[in-house]
Every structure is written in C-alpha cells, then in structure tokens.
Design an enzyme around this catalytic site. Structure first.
Site, short mmCIF file in Angstrom:
data_model
loop_
_atom_site.label_atom_id
_atom_site.label_comp_id
_atom_site.label_asym_id
_atom_site.label_seq_id
_atom_site.Cartn_x
_atom_site.Cartn_y
_atom_site.Cartn_z
N SER A 1 0.58 -1.42 -0.19
CA SER A 1 0.06 0.15 0.50
C SER A 1 0.84 1.53 0.10
CB SER A 1 -0.95 -0.09 1.50
OG SER A 1 -1.81 -1.04 1.05
N ASP B 1 -8.24 0.92 9.86
CA ASP B 1 -8.20 0.68 7.94
C ASP B 1 -9.22 0.69 7.33
OD1 ASP B 1 -6.72 -0.79 6.12
OD2 ASP B 1 -5.60 -2.25 7.17
N ARG C 1 -9.07 0.18 3.56
CA ARG C 1 -8.18 -1.07 2.63
C ARG C 1 -8.59 -1.64 2.21
NH1 ARG C 1 -2.66 -2.25 3.91
NH2 ARG C 1 -3.20 -2.33 5.98
N1 LIG Z 1 -3.40 6.21 8.36
C1 LIG Z 1 -2.09 5.31 8.79
N2 LIG Z 1 -2.20 4.76 7.89
C2 LIG Z 1 -0.58 4.62 7.93
C3 LIG Z 1 0.22 4.75 9.70
N3 LIG Z 1 1.36 4.11 9.33
C4 LIG Z 1 2.27 4.50 7.98
N4 LIG Z 1 0.50 4.49 7.21
C5 LIG Z 1 0.02 3.47 6.27
O1 LIG Z 1 -0.18 1.86 6.13
C6 LIG Z 1 -0.02 1.24 4.96
C7 LIG Z 1 1.05 0.52 5.20
O2 LIG Z 1 0.54 -0.95 5.92
P1 LIG Z 1 0.54 -1.61 6.97
O3 LIG Z 1 0.02 -1.85 8.40
O4 LIG Z 1 2.65 -0.53 7.77
O5 LIG Z 1 1.38 -2.61 6.27
P2 LIG Z 1 0.41 -3.97 5.99
O6 LIG Z 1 1.10 -3.64 4.50
O7 LIG Z 1 -0.82 -3.72 6.07
O8 LIG Z 1 0.88 -5.41 6.12
P3 LIG Z 1 2.42 -5.23 5.49
O9 LIG Z 1 1.93 -6.60 4.41
O10 LIG Z 1 3.22 -7.24 6.83
O11 LIG Z 1 3.39 -4.80 5.45
C8 LIG Z 1 1.14 2.15 4.50
O12 LIG Z 1 -0.65 3.07 2.96
C9 LIG Z 1 1.07 3.78 4.96
O13 LIG Z 1 0.84 4.90 4.30
C10 LIG Z 1 -0.65 5.78 10.56
O14 LIG Z 1 0.32 5.57 11.59
N5 LIG Z 1 -1.94 5.84 10.46
#
Ligand SMILES: Nc1nc2c(ncn2[C@@H]2O[C@H](COP(=O)(O)OP(=O)(O)OP(=O)(O)O)[C@@H](O)[C@H]2O)c(=O)[nH]1
Ligand SMILES: [Zn+2]
Length: 186
Positions: A36, A110, A112
């Site tokens: 993402s 989340d 997404r």
């Molecule tokens: N709302 C919010 N988004 C964040 C924050 N930190 C990172 N992100 C977003 O979180 C997303 C990444 O999500 P993660 O939870 O790190 O990873 P994931 O893709 O769900 O899981 P992995 O596959 O293990 O990386 C990206 O879109 C980032 O911009 C935060 O503190 N707040």
C-alpha cells in the site's frame, strides 16, 4: 529488469502499478508483495514506519528468485490519504497510537480494499501467490477474492527506535504477526 505495468480504475481515476519479473503464468505460485502506498516511507525514507524497507526487501527477494510480482496500490495512509495520515502523525506525536489517531479523525483503523488485485493478477494469468506480508487480514482479504495464497512469507524489516511503538500497536491492535512482540509468529 522488472517490467512496470500501469492500471487505472475508471470510477476513481486512481492509477495503480504492478512490477513483474519472469514467467508468471506457468501455474507455479508467484512470489508476490501487495504493497500500500506510503509516500513518506517509500519515497521520502521516513523511519517511522516499515514501508520503505519492506518495499525494498520485497523487490530484492523477487529479484533473487528471478520471478515474482509487486502490486503497488495507491491507498495511502491505509486508505485515508496523505493529508489525513499527516494529521494522524500529529495526533501520534501527542500520544495517540496509530489506531486511536485514525479514530480521533473519524476513520476506522484500516479503510483499504484489495478488490482490484484480482483483475490485475488475472491480467497476467496469476492464480496462486506466495505472499510476503505480516498482515493476516491481507491474506484473508485476498483469499475472499478467490486468490489462492499458498504461503505467507514474513516481511519483518527495519525495526528501530522511531517505529517501535507503531510496530507494537500493529501487533496488538491490528493483528500483525511479528516475532518478538505479543503475537508470536505462527
Ligand atoms: N492512517 C495511517 N496510515 C499509516 C500509518 N503508518 C503507515 N500507514 C500506512 O499504512 C499502510 C501500510 O500498512 P501496514 O499496516 O504497514 O502494512 P500492511 O500492508 O497492512 O502489512 P504488511 O503486508 O505486513 O506490510 C500504508 O498505506 C501507509 O501509508 C499511520 O500511522 N496511520
Ligand atoms: Zn509507511
């Protein structure tokens, strides 16, 4: 040498990217990363999340195999957008964790969606993935779309003093599987 493919979702106008390497439609599960967007981590080297290091490591692992795919989905800030993510960072600097900050801004933790992965993978005849992620909800979401995730490959990188709390909250509140945190590797 990766190939870059660009996709556009007509309803939103959002453009997404898929990087591919090697022969992908021979039926063998494809080593893949569904990533993402994180401008601050991926593009500006911020250390307060693990995104940039995950992106780099995933591409290195695909390159080492000579075969795989990276789907780069434009859902910045877990779907709330860049500006709201920066607002969330401000709230985190005042003591909120990553989930509380989203909630204080009126968003779920989340937002997404992974629906568009299906047509992107179908375009290349990919049916089965070996997915690089720590996020079991991502695995579930892809499986619900009919994508066969044959294996989850941990992608645990870049733990540092700036993102320690963030990673801990992800393990405790968002269910991420990290070694060395409350939730142990399965
Ligand atoms: N709302 C919010 N988004 C964040 C924050 N930190 C990172 N992100 C977003 O979180 C997303 C990444 O999500 P993660 O939870 O790190 O990873 P994931 O893709 O769900 O899981 P992995 O596959 O293990 O990386 C990206 O879109 C980032 O911009 C935060 O503190 N707040
Ligand atoms: Zn990030």
């Amino acid at each position: 040498m990766f190939q870059l493919h660009a996709f556009v979702v007509p309803e939103t106008g959002k453009e997404h990217v898929m990087l591919t390497l090697g022969d992908l439609d021979n039926g063998e599960p494809v080593l893949a990363r569904v990533h993402s967007e994180c401008l601050t981590g991926d593009g500006l080297f911020s250390q307060r999340c693990d995104c940039g290091a995950q992106l780099e490591t995933a591409l290195e692992m695909i390159a080492a195999e000579g075969r795989g795919a990276l789907l780069y989905l434009r859902q910045e800030g877990r779907g709330i957008g860049l500006l709201n993510k920066i607002r969330a960072y401000n709230l985190q600097d005042q003591g909120a964790d990553t989930v509380e900050a989203n909630e204080q801004l009126g968003f779920p933790a989340d937002l997404r969606r992974y629906d568009l992965c299906k047509p992107m993978l179908d375009h290349f005849g990919i049916e089965r993935l070996r997915l690089m992620t720590n996020n079991p909800r991502k695995v579930d979401a892809l499986r619900e779309l009919g994508i066969d995730v044959t294996e989850r490959i941990p992608l645990q990188v870049n733990r540092n003093r700036y993102n320690e709390g963030y990673l801990r909250t992800k393990a405790i509140k968002l269910g991420h599987l990290f070694k060395g945190y409350l939730v142990e590797e399965e």
